[in-house]
Design a protein around this motif. Structure first.
Motif, PDB file in Angstrom:
ATOM      1  N   LEU A 161     -48.777  44.511  72.056  1.00  0.00           N
ATOM      2  CA  LEU A 161     -49.196  45.917  72.078  1.00  0.00           C
ATOM      3  C   LEU A 161     -49.927  46.328  70.793  1.00  0.00           C
ATOM      4  O   LEU A 161     -50.344  47.480  70.660  1.00  0.00           O
ATOM      5  CB  LEU A 161     -47.974  46.820  72.289  1.00  0.00           C
ATOM      6  N   ALA A 162     -50.062  45.409  69.874  1.00  0.00           N
ATOM      7  CA  ALA A 162     -50.724  45.704  68.597  1.00  0.00           C
ATOM      8  C   ALA A 162     -52.212  45.369  68.692  1.00  0.00           C
ATOM      9  O   ALA A 162     -52.570  44.259  69.092  1.00  0.00           O
ATOM     10  CB  ALA A 162     -50.085  44.902  67.466  1.00  0.00           C
ATOM     11  N   VAL A 163     -53.036  46.358  68.360  1.00  0.00           N
ATOM     12  CA  VAL A 163     -54.486  46.146  68.425  1.00  0.00           C
ATOM     13  C   VAL A 163     -55.123  46.259  67.045  1.00  0.00           C
ATOM     14  O   VAL A 163     -54.562  46.869  66.139  1.00  0.00           O
ATOM     15  CB  VAL A 163     -55.167  47.153  69.393  1.00  0.00           C
ATOM     16  N   ASP A 164     -56.287  45.654  66.922  1.00  0.00           N
ATOM     17  CA  ASP A 164     -57.041  45.684  65.671  1.00  0.00           C
ATOM     18  C   ASP A 164     -57.953  46.917  65.702  1.00  0.00           C
ATOM     19  O   ASP A 164     -58.931  46.946  66.454  1.00  0.00           O
ATOM     20  CB  ASP A 164     -57.862  44.395  65.569  1.00  0.00           C
ATOM     21  N   LYS A 165     -57.633  47.922  64.899  1.00  0.00           N
ATOM     22  CA  LYS A 165     -58.398  49.173  64.928  1.00  0.00           C
ATOM     23  C   LYS A 165     -59.525  49.185  63.897  1.00  0.00           C
ATOM     24  O   LYS A 165     -60.054  50.247  63.564  1.00  0.00           O
ATOM     25  CB  LYS A 165     -57.469  50.365  64.696  1.00  0.00           C
ATOM     26  N   SER A 166     -59.895  48.013  63.401  1.00  0.00           N
ATOM     27  CA  SER A 166     -60.947  47.978  62.375  1.00  0.00           C
ATOM     28  C   SER A 166     -62.285  48.453  62.928  1.00  0.00           C
ATOM     29  O   SER A 166     -63.143  48.891  62.185  1.00  0.00           O
ATOM     30  CB  SER A 166     -61.082  46.570  61.790  1.00  0.00           C
ATOM     31  N   ARG A 200     -48.146  41.375  77.894  1.00  0.00           N
ATOM     32  CA  ARG A 200     -48.119  40.525  76.706  1.00  0.00           C
ATOM     33  C   ARG A 200     -49.448  39.805  76.559  1.00  0.00           C
ATOM     34  O   ARG A 200     -49.930  39.170  77.489  1.00  0.00           O
ATOM     35  CB  ARG A 200     -47.004  39.475  76.797  1.00  0.00           C
ATOM     36  N   VAL A 201     -50.020  39.935  75.400  1.00  0.00           N
ATOM     37  CA  VAL A 201     -51.254  39.212  75.097  1.00  0.00           C
ATOM     38  C   VAL A 201     -51.054  38.511  73.769  1.00  0.00           C
ATOM     39  O   VAL A 201     -50.714  39.152  72.771  1.00  0.00           O
ATOM     40  CB  VAL A 201     -52.471  40.172  74.993  1.00  0.00           C
ATOM     41  N   LYS A 202     -51.253  37.219  73.760  1.00  0.00           N
ATOM     42  CA  LYS A 202     -51.074  36.469  72.519  1.00  0.00           C
ATOM     43  C   LYS A 202     -52.393  35.845  72.085  1.00  0.00           C
ATOM     44  O   LYS A 202     -53.282  35.618  72.908  1.00  0.00           O
ATOM     45  CB  LYS A 202     -50.013  35.366  72.705  1.00  0.00           C
ATOM     46  N   VAL A 236     -57.109  42.904  70.948  1.00  0.00           N
ATOM     47  CA  VAL A 236     -55.644  42.815  70.885  1.00  0.00           C
ATOM     48  C   VAL A 236     -55.259  41.734  69.879  1.00  0.00           C
ATOM     49  O   VAL A 236     -55.729  40.605  69.953  1.00  0.00           O
ATOM     50  CB  VAL A 236     -55.038  42.507  72.275  1.00  0.00           C
ATOM     51  N   VAL A 237     -54.418  42.115  68.932  1.00  0.00           N
ATOM     52  CA  VAL A 237     -53.926  41.151  67.941  1.00  0.00           C
ATOM     53  C   VAL A 237     -52.781  40.358  68.562  1.00  0.00           C
ATOM     54  O   VAL A 237     -52.775  39.130  68.566  1.00  0.00           O
ATOM     55  CB  VAL A 237     -53.459  41.873  66.661  1.00  0.00           C
ATOM     56  N   LEU A 244     -41.709  40.359  70.589  1.00  0.00           N
ATOM     57  CA  LEU A 244     -42.540  41.462  71.082  1.00  0.00           C
ATOM     58  C   LEU A 244     -43.182  42.188  69.894  1.00  0.00           C
ATOM     59  O   LEU A 244     -42.500  42.651  68.988  1.00  0.00           O
ATOM     60  CB  LEU A 244     -41.692  42.444  71.909  1.00  0.00           C
ATOM     61  N   THR A 245     -44.515  42.265  69.917  1.00  0.00           N
ATOM     62  CA  THR A 245     -45.254  42.855  68.799  1.00  0.00           C
ATOM     63  C   THR A 245     -45.776  44.234  69.174  1.00  0.00           C
ATOM     64  O   THR A 245     -46.378  44.406  70.233  1.00  0.00           O
ATOM     65  CB  THR A 245     -46.458  41.956  68.424  1.00  0.00           C
ATOM     66  N   PHE A 246     -45.547  45.192  68.299  1.00  0.00           N
ATOM     67  CA  PHE A 246     -46.065  46.554  68.515  1.00  0.00           C
ATOM     68  C   PHE A 246     -46.116  47.255  67.160  1.00  0.00           C
ATOM     69  O   PHE A 246     -45.553  46.770  66.177  1.00  0.00           O
ATOM     70  CB  PHE A 246     -45.181  47.331  69.504  1.00  0.00           C
ATOM     71  N   GLU A 247     -46.811  48.374  67.119  1.00  0.00           N
ATOM     72  CA  GLU A 247     -46.940  49.112  65.855  1.00  0.00           C
ATOM     73  C   GLU A 247     -46.175  50.423  65.925  1.00  0.00           C
ATOM     74  O   GLU A 247     -46.151  51.067  66.979  1.00  0.00           O
ATOM     75  CB  GLU A 247     -48.415  49.426  65.586  1.00  0.00           C
ATOM     76  N   HIS A 248     -45.583  50.812  64.833  1.00  0.00           N
ATOM     77  CA  HIS A 248     -44.945  52.121  64.765  1.00  0.00           C
ATOM     78  C   HIS A 248     -44.735  52.466  63.296  1.00  0.00           C
ATOM     79  O   HIS A 248     -44.743  51.597  62.438  1.00  0.00           O
ATOM     80  CB  HIS A 248     -43.609  52.127  65.517  1.00  0.00           C
ATOM     81  N   ALA A 249     -44.558  53.742  63.038  1.00  0.00           N
ATOM     82  CA  ALA A 249     -44.277  54.143  61.653  1.00  0.00           C
ATOM     83  C   ALA A 249     -43.432  55.404  61.621  1.00  0.00           C
ATOM     84  O   ALA A 249     -42.226  55.341  61.435  1.00  0.00           O
ATOM     85  CB  ALA A 249     -45.566  54.316  60.864  1.00  0.00           C
ATOM     86  N   CYS A 250     -44.038  56.556  61.896  1.00  0.00           N
ATOM     87  CA  CYS A 250     -43.356  57.813  61.593  1.00  0.00           C
ATOM     88  C   CYS A 250     -42.319  58.247  62.637  1.00  0.00           C
ATOM     89  O   CYS A 250     -41.392  58.970  62.337  1.00  0.00           O
ATOM     90  CB  CYS A 250     -44.378  58.927  61.413  1.00  0.00           C
TER      91      CYS A 250
END
Lengths: 221, 126
Positions: A99-104, A9-11, A95-96, A46-52
């Protein structure tokens, strides 16, 4: 079967910790399914990214037991070690949250790819048999796996250079032929090994290098 | 980026491929050889202190310690060389389809050369 999911966990507040969740799951279930279950039943923050959920969008890339993978196509039974699965955010990105990161860092460089580049890639799709995962999914796994992208923030990165390499027809922006471009790569090839769609960024970069050395590609600017 | 972060990324081998491990070895042996060069300059500079000081230092490396040190140095040199040749070939865009085989050959050649070198060093010190 019982699994122990350990989440790094990273906040934004600067806090870093590992949280442990005991979960019941079938070995065939994906790591993403388990992470989702934890977020729904264990910890709603808990933060994470997902879609398909089927390995096409590239949103759920994370480091699972030390290896970069797409969580949606990774079976928990295949990666668990002694029933333990450690999930961490991708390396090489800011890390935003959790588990969610800034891919910019990756997407922000797409301005270097001329509009025609992407059109050319689209036109190639007409010439292939219908094939899932033909093209780069922009998941960022190659950036996380690459020891250079991890340590040299100006590096354009494997996926972008691979896209340029596969689409360049005679001309590339000057930055491609620079210290931050193809010449930063040092042949670790971890990007190619880890790429979930077998896009082979490492090989593509080396091919572009060769074309640059042979003068087959003109450098703009 | 801080040095610790860089080193962790370069030398991370857990969960990494054979290719990445080879990259780490190539980097590590490069660093080792650079440090050796520094040591070698210090070693030679003892000449300024006189023949006795220089001979005393040389004497240190005449026995078992010398065999170990020279063997390690030779290993680093060979690994950096063979993996460097592999790297040079693929980084120029050649043999990309067979890069894994090329890498295996580089390691195999390194093992053979290390074995021969260590045997020669051992014979010389015997």
């Amino acid at each position: 079967m019982k699994y122990r999911l350990v989440v790094r966990r990273v906040k934004a507040t600067g806090g870093r910790r590992f949280d442990v969740f005991e979960v019941e799951a079938e070995p065939d279930e994906s790591v993403l399914d388990v992470v989702e279950r934890v977020s729904l039943q264990g910890d709603r923050t808990l933060t994470f990214e997902h879609a398909c959920h089927h390995g096409v969008c590239g949103a759920c890339g994370m480091v699972i037991n030390g290896v970069e993978r797409l969580a949606c196509i990774t079976r928990i039974g295949e990666v668990a070690r002694g029933g333990v699965v450690v999930v961490e955010p991708l390396r090489g990105f800011r890390v935003v949250s959790d588990l969610a990161v800034d891919k910019s860092r990756m997407f922000g460089k797409y301005r270097l790819v001329t509009p025609t580049t992407l059109e050319k890639l689209d036109s190639r799709l007409d010439r292939v048999e219908f094939e899932k995962l033909y093209d780069c999914t922009e998941c960022g796994i190659c950036y996380s796996a690459c020891p250079i992208a991890n340590t040299f923030k100006d590096y354009l990165g494997p996926s972008l250079l691979a896209i340029v390499s596969r689409s360049a027809e005679g001309r590339v922006p000057a930055v491609i032929d620079s210290r931050a471009g193809v010449w930063a790569c040092h042949a670790a090839f971890e990007c190619s090994v880890r790429c979930p769609v077998d896009f082979k960024p490492g090989e593509s970069i080396m091919r572009l290098r060769r074309r640059l050395l042979k003068g087959e590609v003109e450098v703009e600017g | 980026m801080e040095l610790v972060g860089v080193l962790k990324s370069w030398f991370r081998v857990r969960g990494r491929s054979f290719e990445h491990f080879s990259f780490s070895v190539r980097r590590l042996t490069g660093v080792v050889m650079a440090l050796y060069l520094l040591l070698h300059l210090i070693d030679i500079s003892t000449l300024v202190l006189g023949k006795e000081a220089y001979d005393a230092l040389l004497g240190l490396f005449g026995g078992r310690l010398g065999l170990v040190a020279d063997s390690l140095l030779w290993s680093a040199l060979v690994l950096h060389g063979t993996l460097g040749v592999y790297s040079a070939i693929v980084e120029l865009g050649y043999m990309l389809e067979h890069r894994r085989l090329l890498l295996i050959l580089a390691w195999a050649l390194a093992v053979v050369l290390i074995a021969v070198g260590v045997w020669v060093i051992a014979c010389a010190l015997a």
